[in-house]
Design a protein around this motif. Structure first.
Motif, PDB file in Angstrom:
ATOM      1  N   HIS A 185     -38.538  72.081 -17.576  1.00 15.24           N
ATOM      2  CA  HIS A 185     -37.828  70.867 -17.160  1.00 15.24           C
ATOM      3  C   HIS A 185     -37.844  69.837 -18.303  1.00 15.24           C
ATOM      4  O   HIS A 185     -36.795  69.315 -18.703  1.00 15.24           O
ATOM      5  CB  HIS A 185     -38.502  70.306 -15.897  1.00 15.24           C
ATOM      6  CG  HIS A 185     -37.858  69.079 -15.334  1.00 15.24           C
ATOM      7  ND1 HIS A 185     -37.332  69.030 -14.066  1.00 15.24           N
ATOM      8  CD2 HIS A 185     -37.654  67.846 -15.856  1.00 15.24           C
ATOM      9  CE1 HIS A 185     -36.840  67.835 -13.844  1.00 15.24           C
ATOM     10  NE2 HIS A 185     -37.018  67.087 -14.916  1.00 15.24           N
ATOM     11  N   HIS A 189     -34.862  68.439 -21.096  1.00 14.67           N
ATOM     12  CA  HIS A 189     -34.508  67.031 -21.336  1.00 14.67           C
ATOM     13  C   HIS A 189     -34.299  66.727 -22.818  1.00 14.67           C
ATOM     14  O   HIS A 189     -33.703  65.712 -23.166  1.00 14.67           O
ATOM     15  CB  HIS A 189     -35.598  66.104 -20.792  1.00 14.67           C
ATOM     16  CG  HIS A 189     -35.450  65.803 -19.329  1.00 14.67           C
ATOM     17  ND1 HIS A 189     -34.242  65.472 -18.763  1.00 14.67           N
ATOM     18  CD2 HIS A 189     -36.365  65.762 -18.322  1.00 14.67           C
ATOM     19  CE1 HIS A 189     -34.419  65.251 -17.460  1.00 14.67           C
ATOM     20  NE2 HIS A 189     -35.691  65.430 -17.162  1.00 14.67           N
ATOM     21  N   HIS A 195     -30.428  63.995 -15.381  1.00 14.21           N
ATOM     22  CA  HIS A 195     -30.515  65.129 -14.454  1.00 14.21           C
ATOM     23  C   HIS A 195     -29.107  65.595 -14.068  1.00 14.21           C
ATOM     24  O   HIS A 195     -28.803  65.799 -12.901  1.00 14.21           O
ATOM     25  CB  HIS A 195     -31.342  64.760 -13.216  1.00 14.21           C
ATOM     26  CG  HIS A 195     -32.791  64.566 -13.536  1.00 14.21           C
ATOM     27  ND1 HIS A 195     -33.423  63.350 -13.460  1.00 14.21           N
ATOM     28  CD2 HIS A 195     -33.732  65.446 -13.950  1.00 14.21           C
ATOM     29  CE1 HIS A 195     -34.687  63.492 -13.821  1.00 14.21           C
ATOM     30  NE2 HIS A 195     -34.909  64.748 -14.113  1.00 14.21           N
ATOM     31  N   PHE A 199     -27.911  69.769 -17.261  1.00 15.03           N
ATOM     32  CA  PHE A 199     -29.372  69.801 -17.376  1.00 15.03           C
ATOM     33  C   PHE A 199     -29.954  70.881 -16.470  1.00 15.03           C
ATOM     34  O   PHE A 199     -30.726  71.735 -16.904  1.00 15.03           O
ATOM     35  CB  PHE A 199     -29.962  68.426 -17.036  1.00 15.03           C
ATOM     36  CG  PHE A 199     -31.446  68.471 -16.769  1.00 15.03           C
ATOM     37  CD1 PHE A 199     -32.354  68.460 -17.815  1.00 15.03           C
ATOM     38  CD2 PHE A 199     -31.935  68.546 -15.459  1.00 15.03           C
ATOM     39  CE1 PHE A 199     -33.721  68.538 -17.560  1.00 15.03           C
ATOM     40  CE2 PHE A 199     -33.296  68.616 -15.202  1.00 15.03           C
ATOM     41  CZ  PHE A 199     -34.190  68.619 -16.259  1.00 15.03           C
TER      42      PHE A 199
END
Ligand SMILES: [Zn+2]
Length: 228
Positions: A185, A189, A195, A199
């Motif tokens: 995660h 980024h 988000h 992504f």
């Protein structure tokens, strides 16, 4: 049969059962017969036992005074044993961690917590460093510029525009697969500081069951909390 606390109420019309923090509470109408209740509880036995077992993995680590306790390290239950000694150390033993605080230390509890925190930080850092390498290779991403571990209340990790990643120390209690998801995660980024759909597509590419991991964190995340 399991131990339980019985709460009777005149207003209640049905029997209900609640399992919380390893305590079983049975709510029943005032007039219920003991035999009826016992039969009903017998039927629920396996469910209650399953719940108790499940909650065992959510040991309350909120407070641990200076006595023997358990903590979760990579979802493995580790016994904590405390003793006073000549020096302050943390030793990994076969069945857990032995935390020794020097008898000369004034604030014993504080020192105990500092030692434990430092040990857990070291463990988590080692794991994350190793997996960052793996995932950066897989994701064809340059290594982040900085890696930090901190205790966050509301997030598991963060990533900023300087390519510095921070991970929540409380992740130490989670299974490896969950920590891997948080790593992917945050690495995603590095390309998408949001988000967005793009992504999540990148997350899904390298962590196909990421949805299960987000659910896990929602469901069990709070149980990873403890007070330092
Ligand atoms: Zn995010």
């Amino acid at each position: 049969m399991f131990a339980y606390q019985l709460k009777k109420s005149t207003r209640r019309k049905t029997v209900a059962i609640k399992v919380h923090n390893q305590n079983v509470t049975v709510y029943a109408p005032h007039h219920v017969q003991k035999k009826v209740l016992d039969n009903w509880l017998l039927e629920k036995k396996s469910w209650v036992e399953a719940q108790l077992q499940k909650q065992l993995t959510l040991v309350d680590t909120k407070q641990y005074p200076l006595k023997d306790k358990k903590i979760w390290v990579f979802s493995e239950a580790i016994n904590l044993t405390f003793q006073q000694g000549n020096t302050s150390t943390v030793e990994r033993q076969q069945d857990g961690l032995l935390i020794t605080v020097s008898a000369r230390v004034k604030h014993q509890q504080q020192k105990y917590q500092l030692l434990l925190e430092a040990y857990l930080k070291e463990q988590l850092t080692a794991y994350i460093e190793m997996r960052l390498n793996d995932f950066c290779t897989l994701m064809q991403e340059a290594l982040p510029n900085d890696l930090n571990i901190a205790v966050y209340k509301r997030k598991w990790g963060s990533c900023n525009s300087k390519r510095a990643l921070t991970f929540n120390l409380l992740l130490i209690g989670a299974p490896h697969s969950i920590i891997d998801y948080v790593i992917v995660h945050e690495l995603a980024h590095l390309r998408h500081l949001n988000h967005s759909k793009a992504f999540w597509q990148r997350v899904a590419q390298f962590c196909p069951d990421y949805k299960a991991s987000t659910l896990w964190l929602k469901q069990y995340g709070m149980s990873l909390q403890w007070v330092f």
